[in-house]
Design an enzyme around this catalytic site. Structure first.
Site, PDB file in Angstrom:
ATOM      1  N   HIS A 107      44.065 -10.876  11.865  1.00  0.00           N
ATOM      2  CA  HIS A 107      42.715 -10.983  12.425  1.00  0.00           C
ATOM      3  C   HIS A 107      42.514 -12.162  13.388  1.00  0.00           C
ATOM      4  CE1 HIS A 107      41.582  -7.605  10.148  1.00  0.00           C
ATOM      5  NE2 HIS A 107      41.075  -8.172   9.073  1.00  0.00           N
ATOM      6  N   HIS A 177      34.069  -6.099  11.343  1.00  0.00           N
ATOM      7  CA  HIS A 177      34.518  -6.048   9.945  1.00  0.00           C
ATOM      8  C   HIS A 177      33.343  -5.915   8.975  1.00  0.00           C
ATOM      9  CE1 HIS A 177      37.427  -6.456   6.828  1.00  0.00           C
ATOM     10  NE2 HIS A 177      38.364  -6.902   7.634  1.00  0.00           N
ATOM     11  N   GLU A 309      37.085  -0.022   9.903  1.00  0.00           N
ATOM     12  CA  GLU A 309      37.389  -0.836  11.093  1.00  0.00           C
ATOM     13  C   GLU A 309      38.006   0.076  12.149  1.00  0.00           C
ATOM     14  OE1 GLU A 309      39.756  -4.345   9.606  1.00  0.00           O
ATOM     15  OE2 GLU A 309      39.142  -3.433   7.744  1.00  0.00           O
TER      16      GLU A 309
END
Ligand code: GLA
Length: 345
Positions: A107, A177, A309
């Protein structure tokens, strides 16, 4: 048409003041977003009995946004998902990113887009967050300018669009997210939420959740082609579910809407459409948030929410067989996803 109001939010550990922007539609349903992490903090809708329900999990402290491993509601980048060993080669040059998830990169690294305070512009009924990520930020090449735009219209559609451009070749894969609990956040479990995913294939992963290959969902717990409770197969004996401690897997989607989710209890239904090829289903397996940091003083634990996502393939830069995540100099990155809310009577 929707209206937007601004209120003060938390102060970051670096002393920056942040804000909440509430986008309210003509039914009074609303979505709140913050410049901290360009994150979604609330999605407030009415259930079938007309009770107001907030269906998005969030933090109430700056610490949650700055350090929380959940990335509640945040914009994730530069590269969402995992990059094996944080390593890749681009234009014959090797790059080593932070390994912030075991031996892999996750991420966007340590001080990633989710942790930064973004600049805000309100344009009519849209909230736009922008950031300029300098060359070498989190060891990624090139300067990248990003715009994330949120809107919430009278059809109860929360639309997120991500636009970006770079001054030299780099990699880019942006997503949001947000964790949903269609029973209402604060409810302990999404295992009784129903899910349908229009995907006949998913991606198998190794122990570090790095892609191994594409597999058919048929005769596996990953078959969501017909409505199924999230909890129906999640505890079945299956090496893939063991590796993720539940669902933490990418589905290769076919048509839009690619996902429909619903709570039999509240009737609240979510329909997801995207122009990207993957929906990564994460069933909040590692969620661990105390009441000090949880929104409304709520404690959130495993399976308190689920994420859809929308993104490119995980570790695509190391898999030439997957669609490219390279953002070339001068090219325009664009990705759009809509989460539409409705109620089944
Ligand atoms: C993604 C990952 C998960 C987890 C969450 C954040 O969905 O695939 O393994 O790291 O983000 O907690």
């Amino acid at each position: 048409m929707s209206t937007i109001t601004t209120t003060p939010f938390v102060t970051t550990s670096g002393g920056r003041e942040t804000h909440l922007y509430r986008i309210t539609n003509s039914s009074g349903w609303y979505v709140e977003v913050t410049d901290l992490g360009a994150a979604i903090t609330s999605i407030v809708v009415r259930d079938r009995k007309s009770y107001w329900r907030d269906v998005a999990l969030s933090y109430r402290t700056a610490l949650g946004f700055e350090k929380g491993g959940e990335y509640f509601g945040a914009t994730v980048g530069r590269c969402a998902g995992r990059i094996a060993k944080g390593h890749f080669t681009l234009n014959d040059k090797e790059y080593q990113l932070a390994t912030n998830n075991g031996e892999n990169h996750l991420h966007g690294g340590v001080f990633s887009f989710s942790r930064k305070v973004w600049n805000t512009t309100i344009k009519k009924d849209k909230v736009m967050f922008t950031i300029s990520s300098p060359d070498g930020d989190e060891s990624y090449p090139g300067r990248v300018d990003v715009i994330v735009t949120y809107s919430f219209n009278d059809d109860n559609e929360l639309t997120i669009s991500w636009d970006a451009a770079s001054d030299s070749d780099t990699i880019c894969n942006l997503t949001n997210h947000v964790y949903f609990n269609l029973n209402g956040e604060g409810d302990t479990s999404i295992l009784d939420n129903e899910l349908k995913i229009d995907a006949s294939k998913y991606i198998e992963v190794d122990e570090g959740l790095i892609p191994l290959g594409i597999k058919k969902v048929s005769h596996t717990p990953f078959d969501f082609r017909h409505f199924k409770l999230i909890g129906e197969d999640i505890f079945k004996e299956d090496v893939q579910l063991e590796r993720g401690s539940g669902y933490d897997h990418s589905f290769i989607i076919r048509n839009n809407p690619c996902v429909i989710a619903s709570s039999p209890r509240t009737g609240i239904t979510l329909t997801c459409s995207t122009d990207y090829p993957i929906v990564h289903l994460y069933t909040g397996n590692f969620v661990d948030v105390t009441c000090e940091n949880g929104k409304n003083g709520h404690t959130y634990t495993s399976h308190a929410g689920f994420c859809l996502e929308t993104q490119m393939y995980n570790d695509a830069i190391n898999h030439p067989e997957y669609p490219s995540v390279i953002l070339h100099k001068g090219e325009k990155y664009h990705h759009k996803t809509t989460y539409k809310f409705s109620v089944q009577r």
